[in-house]
Every structure is written in structure tokens, then in C-alpha cells.
Motif scaffolding. Structure first.
Motif, PDB file in Angstrom:
ATOM      1  N   MET A   1       0.844  -1.188   0.000  1.00  0.00           N
ATOM      2  CA  MET A   1       0.000   0.000   0.000  1.00  0.00           C
ATOM      3  C   MET A   1       0.883   1.243   0.000  1.00  0.00           C
ATOM      4  SD  MET A   1      -3.127   0.799   0.125  1.00  0.00           S
ATOM      5  CE  MET A   1      -4.445   1.659   0.856  1.00  0.00           C
ATOM      6  N   HIS A   2       0.610   2.144  -0.913  1.00  0.00           N
ATOM      7  CA  HIS A   2       1.378   3.385  -0.998  1.00  0.00           C
ATOM      8  C   HIS A   2       0.673   4.457  -0.187  1.00  0.00           C
ATOM      9  CE1 HIS A   2       3.739   1.771  -4.258  1.00  0.00           C
ATOM     10  NE2 HIS A   2       2.636   1.415  -4.878  1.00  0.00           N
ATOM     11  N   ARG A   3       1.464   5.294   0.442  1.00  0.00           N
ATOM     12  CA  ARG A   3       0.866   6.477   1.032  1.00  0.00           C
ATOM     13  C   ARG A   3       1.147   7.614   0.077  1.00  0.00           C
ATOM     14  NH1 ARG A   3       5.870   6.402   3.736  1.00  0.00           N
ATOM     15  NH2 ARG A   3       6.659   8.509   3.920  1.00  0.00           N
ATOM     16  N   CYS A   4       0.188   8.466  -0.110  1.00  0.00           N
ATOM     17  CA  CYS A   4       0.325   9.543  -1.084  1.00  0.00           C
ATOM     18  C   CYS A   4       1.555  10.377  -0.755  1.00  0.00           C
ATOM     19  CB  CYS A   4      -0.936  10.410  -1.092  1.00  0.00           C
ATOM     20  SG  CYS A   4      -0.982  11.515  -2.494  1.00  0.00           S
ATOM     21  N   GLY A   5       2.406  10.557  -1.731  1.00  0.00           N
ATOM     22  CA  GLY A   5       3.607  11.361  -1.560  1.00  0.00           C
ATOM     23  C   GLY A   5       4.838  10.562  -1.193  1.00  0.00           C
ATOM     24  N   GLY A   6       4.691   9.424  -0.494  1.00  0.00           N
ATOM     25  CA  GLY A   6       5.842   8.616  -0.118  1.00  0.00           C
ATOM     26  C   GLY A   6       6.109   7.545  -1.154  1.00  0.00           C
ATOM     27  N   THR A   7       7.298   6.963  -1.098  1.00  0.00           N
ATOM     28  CA  THR A   7       7.600   5.867  -2.017  1.00  0.00           C
ATOM     29  C   THR A   7       7.235   4.546  -1.363  1.00  0.00           C
ATOM     30  OG1 THR A   7       9.886   5.695  -1.235  1.00  0.00           O
ATOM     31  CG2 THR A   7       9.496   7.086  -3.168  1.00  0.00           C
ATOM     32  N   GLY A   8       6.893   3.588  -2.194  1.00  0.00           N
ATOM     33  CA  GLY A   8       6.584   2.253  -1.715  1.00  0.00           C
ATOM     34  C   GLY A   8       7.857   1.473  -1.453  1.00  0.00           C
ATOM     35  N   GLU A   9       7.680   0.202  -1.143  1.00  0.00           N
ATOM     36  CA  GLU A   9       8.813  -0.692  -0.908  1.00  0.00           C
ATOM     37  C   GLU A   9       9.536  -0.989  -2.221  1.00  0.00           C
ATOM     38  OE1 GLU A   9       9.811  -1.876   2.142  1.00  0.00           O
ATOM     39  OE2 GLU A   9       8.335  -0.426   2.851  1.00  0.00           O
ATOM     40  N   THR A  10      10.814  -1.346  -2.103  1.00  0.00           N
ATOM     41  CA  THR A  10      11.576  -1.764  -3.270  1.00  0.00           C
ATOM     42  C   THR A  10      11.051  -3.119  -3.736  1.00  0.00           C
ATOM     43  OG1 THR A  10      13.540  -0.596  -2.486  1.00  0.00           O
ATOM     44  CG2 THR A  10      13.880  -2.321  -4.144  1.00  0.00           C
ATOM     45  N   ARG A  11      10.822  -3.209  -5.039  1.00  0.00           N
ATOM     46  CA  ARG A  11      10.330  -4.453  -5.639  1.00  0.00           C
ATOM     47  C   ARG A  11      11.250  -4.857  -6.786  1.00  0.00           C
ATOM     48  NH1 ARG A  11       3.973  -4.485  -5.790  1.00  0.00           N
ATOM     49  NH2 ARG A  11       3.558  -3.443  -3.841  1.00  0.00           N
ATOM     50  N   ASP A  12      11.242  -6.153  -7.079  1.00  0.00           N
ATOM     51  CA  ASP A  12      11.971  -6.631  -8.253  1.00  0.00           C
ATOM     52  C   ASP A  12      11.266  -6.110  -9.504  1.00  0.00           C
ATOM     53  OD1 ASP A  12      13.823  -8.027  -6.734  1.00  0.00           O
ATOM     54  OD2 ASP A  12      12.712  -9.914  -6.860  1.00  0.00           O
ATOM     55  N   ALA A  13      12.050  -5.733 -10.489  1.00  0.00           N
ATOM     56  CA  ALA A  13      11.479  -5.240 -11.740  1.00  0.00           C
ATOM     57  C   ALA A  13      10.684  -6.348 -12.417  1.00  0.00           C
ATOM     58  CB  ALA A  13      12.582  -4.735 -12.656  1.00  0.00           C
ATOM     59  N   ASP A  14       9.614  -5.948 -13.086  1.00  0.00           N
ATOM     60  CA  ASP A  14       8.764  -6.881 -13.816  1.00  0.00           C
ATOM     61  C   ASP A  14       8.648  -6.409 -15.269  1.00  0.00           C
ATOM     62  OD1 ASP A  14       7.063  -4.676 -13.656  1.00  0.00           O
ATOM     63  OD2 ASP A  14       5.784  -5.579 -12.126  1.00  0.00           O
ATOM     64  N   GLU A  15       7.789  -7.075 -16.042  1.00  0.00           N
ATOM     65  CA  GLU A  15       7.638  -6.720 -17.465  1.00  0.00           C
ATOM     66  C   GLU A  15       7.209  -5.275 -17.656  1.00  0.00           C
ATOM     67  OE1 GLU A  15       5.382  -9.214 -20.129  1.00  0.00           O
ATOM     68  OE2 GLU A  15       6.004 -11.009 -19.027  1.00  0.00           O
ATOM     69  N   GLU A  16       6.296  -4.798 -16.814  1.00  0.00           N
ATOM     70  CA  GLU A  16       5.817  -3.422 -16.930  1.00  0.00           C
ATOM     71  C   GLU A  16       6.965  -2.425 -16.771  1.00  0.00           C
ATOM     72  OE1 GLU A  16       2.728  -0.311 -14.762  1.00  0.00           O
ATOM     73  OE2 GLU A  16       3.451  -2.038 -13.631  1.00  0.00           O
ATOM     74  N   VAL A  17       7.818  -2.647 -15.776  1.00  0.00           N
ATOM     75  CA  VAL A  17       8.934  -1.732 -15.516  1.00  0.00           C
ATOM     76  C   VAL A  17       9.970  -1.821 -16.632  1.00  0.00           C
ATOM     77  CG1 VAL A  17      10.788  -1.187 -13.892  1.00  0.00           C
ATOM     78  CG2 VAL A  17       8.511  -1.736 -13.042  1.00  0.00           C
ATOM     79  N   GLN A  18      10.242  -3.024 -17.141  1.00  0.00           N
ATOM     80  CA  GLN A  18      11.173  -3.157 -18.258  1.00  0.00           C
ATOM     81  C   GLN A  18      10.626  -2.436 -19.489  1.00  0.00           C
ATOM     82  OE1 GLN A  18      14.419  -4.529 -18.273  1.00  0.00           O
ATOM     83  NE2 GLN A  18      14.404  -3.368 -20.182  1.00  0.00           N
ATOM     84  N   LYS A  19       9.320  -2.527 -19.711  1.00  0.00           N
ATOM     85  CA  LYS A  19       8.714  -1.832 -20.850  1.00  0.00           C
ATOM     86  C   LYS A  19       8.890  -0.320 -20.714  1.00  0.00           C
ATOM     87  CE  LYS A  19       4.488  -1.431 -23.499  1.00  0.00           C
ATOM     88  NZ  LYS A  19       3.080  -1.297 -23.444  1.00  0.00           N
ATOM     89  N   ILE A  20       8.717   0.207 -19.509  1.00  0.00           N
ATOM     90  CA  ILE A  20       8.950   1.632 -19.271  1.00  0.00           C
ATOM     91  C   ILE A  20      10.391   1.986 -19.630  1.00  0.00           C
ATOM     92  CG2 ILE A  20       9.206   3.375 -17.444  1.00  0.00           C
ATOM     93  CD1 ILE A  20       6.762   2.006 -16.066  1.00  0.00           C
ATOM     94  N   CYS A  21      11.333   1.166 -19.182  1.00  0.00           N
ATOM     95  CA  CYS A  21      12.751   1.414 -19.482  1.00  0.00           C
ATOM     96  C   CYS A  21      13.017   1.358 -20.981  1.00  0.00           C
ATOM     97  CB  CYS A  21      13.630   0.415 -18.739  1.00  0.00           C
ATOM     98  SG  CYS A  21      13.690   0.713 -16.969  1.00  0.00           S
ATOM     99  N   ASP A  22      12.426   0.382 -21.662  1.00  0.00           N
ATOM    100  CA  ASP A  22      12.615   0.270 -23.109  1.00  0.00           C
ATOM    101  C   ASP A  22      12.100   1.521 -23.816  1.00  0.00           C
ATOM    102  OD1 ASP A  22      13.643  -2.270 -22.648  1.00  0.00           O
ATOM    103  OD2 ASP A  22      11.813  -3.308 -23.265  1.00  0.00           O
ATOM    104  N   GLU A  23      10.962   2.030 -23.371  1.00  0.00           N
ATOM    105  CA  GLU A  23      10.369   3.204 -24.012  1.00  0.00           C
ATOM    106  C   GLU A  23      11.152   4.480 -23.750  1.00  0.00           C
ATOM    107  OE1 GLU A  23       6.132   3.744 -23.506  1.00  0.00           O
ATOM    108  OE2 GLU A  23       5.793   1.581 -23.540  1.00  0.00           O
ATOM    109  N   ILE A  24      11.808   4.578 -22.615  1.00  0.00           N
ATOM    110  CA  ILE A  24      12.475   5.821 -22.222  1.00  0.00           C
ATOM    111  C   ILE A  24      13.987   5.783 -22.513  1.00  0.00           C
ATOM    112  CG2 ILE A  24      13.107   5.338 -19.801  1.00  0.00           C
ATOM    113  CD1 ILE A  24      10.944   8.284 -20.635  1.00  0.00           C
ATOM    114  N   LYS A  25      14.490   4.626 -22.977  1.00  0.00           N
ATOM    115  CA  LYS A  25      15.939   4.423 -23.147  1.00  0.00           C
ATOM    116  C   LYS A  25      16.604   5.508 -23.993  1.00  0.00           C
ATOM    117  CE  LYS A  25      19.433   1.142 -24.622  1.00  0.00           C
ATOM    118  NZ  LYS A  25      19.793   0.355 -25.781  1.00  0.00           N
TER     119      LYS A  25
END
Length: 103
Positions: free
Chosen positions: A1-25
Motif C-alpha cells: 500500500m502506498h501512502r500519497c507522496g511517499g515511495t513504496g517498498e523496493t520491488r523486483d522489476a517486472d515486465e511493466e517496468v522493463q517496458k517503461i525502461c525500453d520506451e524511455i531508453k
């Protein structure tokens, strides 16, 4: 659960995050002034704002890592991605931490 304004816990990257990286590379390469043969998302944190900030640790070859700050707009605004920050010269053991926009 995220609190507005704070960062969440560190998570292992997944397909969604890799796709973001591919798009912004290409934007990352422009800002860093170099090209990356390796560009693999390893882990990330998110921050809920009027959209979502992704703080992503990316392996860029050898022992080199970078940290990205990528903003994704809300679905009603097309979920567009914007590179808002870049930290270079990071190592695998460096934790992902909040950092201000710097690009």
C-alpha cells in the motif's frame, strides 16, 4: 500500500517496468551522453502523485548501474512517460532512494 507522496517498498522489476525502461531508453541515452548496450531494469519503487513516479535501478553493463526517475501520467492523460531524473555511477548495492527532478 502506498501512502500519497511517499515511495513504496523496493520491488523486483517486472515486465511493466522493463517496458517503461525500453520506451524511455533513448531519452536516457541523450541525457547521459552515451549509449547503453545493456539496459535491464533490476528493481524499482513507486510514488503516487498526480500520476506515478517510478524510481528504477537499471543495469547498464559490467558493474555499472543507473537510477531513473520516470513520471507516468494518469490514464485520462494517456499514461505518457517523462524522464524526470537520472543518477549515474551507481552500483548494484546502492539502494533506490527518492531524488528530485534533475533533467
Amino acid at each position: 500500500m502506498h501512502r500519497c507522496g511517499g515511495t513504496g517498498e523496493t520491488r523486483d522489476a517486472d515486465e511493466e517496468v522493463q517496458k517503461i525502461c525500453d520506451e524511455i531508453k533513448s531519452h536516457v541515452e541523450d541525457k547521459a551522453g552515451r549509449t547503453f548496450d545493456v539496459f535491464i531494469a533490476k528493481s524499482y519503487k513507486t510514488q503516487v502523485v498526480a500520476g506515478r513516479n517510478f524510481f528504477i535501478k537499471v543495469h547498464v553493463g559490467g558493474d555499472d548501474f543507473i537510477h531513473l526517475r520516470v513520471y507516468r501520467t494518469l490514464p485520462c492523460y494517456g499514461e505518457k512517460l517523462e524522464l524526470n531524473g537520472l543518477l549515474t555511477s551507481k552500483a548494484h548495492h546502492d539502494p533506490i532512494e527518492y531524488f528530485e527532478q534533475n533533467v
